[in-house]
Design an enzyme around this catalytic site. Structure first.
Site, PDB file in Angstrom:
ATOM      1  NE  ARG A   1      -3.922  -2.029   0.161  1.00 25.51           N
ATOM      2  CZ  ARG A   1      -4.020  -2.851  -0.866  1.00 25.51           C
ATOM      3  NH1 ARG A   1      -3.248  -2.699  -1.910  1.00 25.51           N
ATOM      4  NH2 ARG A   1      -4.875  -3.838  -0.864  1.00 25.51           N
TER       5      ARG A   1
ATOM      6  CB  ALA B   1      -6.479 -11.477  -0.003  1.00 23.34           C
ATOM      7  CD  GLU B   2      -7.545  -8.388  -4.680  1.00 24.28           C
ATOM      8  OE1 GLU B   2      -6.890  -7.329  -4.833  1.00 24.28           O
ATOM      9  OE2 GLU B   2      -7.439  -9.365  -5.450  1.00 24.28           O
ATOM     10  CB  SER B   3      -8.979  -3.623   0.144  1.00 21.93           C
ATOM     11  OG  SER B   3     -10.109  -4.203   0.805  1.00 21.93           O
TER      12      SER B   3
END
Length: 208
Positions: free
Chosen positions: A61, A108-110
């Site tokens: 991120r 898992a994505e965000s």
């Protein structure tokens, strides 16, 4: 010269790490730099924080950094758990999916951040690329309801395309169906393999 560069990188890492731990803006003074730089970060399951300025995996991120007396800023947005569960349940009924699978993909994505944006431009809870969002009729990828509905619809499409093979569908979700080989096998790509491992672990956890 190399030693100086390494020292500067270590200093930056420590400053960003301090921010992540204490949750406040940390002053940054980097002599000789007049433009903003981007550092990407993620914390693994063991609590180890990883930094890079050239991310190769979607789990990193962006931490926005402003040089010359600026601050390190990292905003994390969280959605209400009950509201999230209702949105997931609704999408699961609509697209005939296991709610635990949708939730595992979101984590898992965000990491449940509805404002997350990847370095590749994927947005929202289920990290929809602009083209995918358009194809799934998502007009606002940062809207949790739209994002979950669009991501779930896309996941349903991939499951149908790969005849219910969850791992193959997840691999395609991560890297794009166009990169799955004609023999429909999971490519030997480290990022995708790690992504599959994480999602399946979360999936088993949420199924309990």
């Amino acid at each position: 010269m190399l030693e100086t560069v390494l020292k500067r990188m270590a200093k930056r890492a420590l400053l960003v790490y301090a921010f992540l731990i204490v949750g406040i803006a940390v002053p940054v003074l980097w002599p000789g730099q007049g433009s903003a730089k981007g550092v990407y970060v993620y914390k693994d399951r063991k609590g180890v924080v990883h930094f890079t300025d050239a991310p190769t995996e979607s789990r990193f991120r962006l931490v926005r950094i402003m040089a010359d007396g600026g601050t390190v800023k990292r905003k994390m947005y969280q959605i209400d758990k009950n509201h999230l569960d209702r949105l997931i349940s609704s999408a699961a009924r609509t697209y005939d999916l296991d709610p635990a699978l949708i939730k595992a993909v979101i984590k898992a994505e965000s990491a449940f951040d509805p404002r997350a944006v990847s370095f590749k431009g994927a947005k929202g809870l289920m990290q929809l690329m602009p083209g995918t969002a358009h194809d799934m009729n998502v007009t606002d990828a940062f809207n949790p309801r739209e994002n979950i509905a669009g991501g779930s619809r896309y996941l349903r499409y991939l499951l149908d395309r790969y005849r219910g093979d969850v791992k193959l569908a997840l691999a395609a979700y991560n890297m794009g169906p166009e990169r799955i080989k004609e023999n429909k096998s999971i490519p030997q790509i480290r990022e995708t393999r790690l992504y599959l491992q994480r999602v399946m672990e979360y999936y088993q956890e949420y199924k309990k």
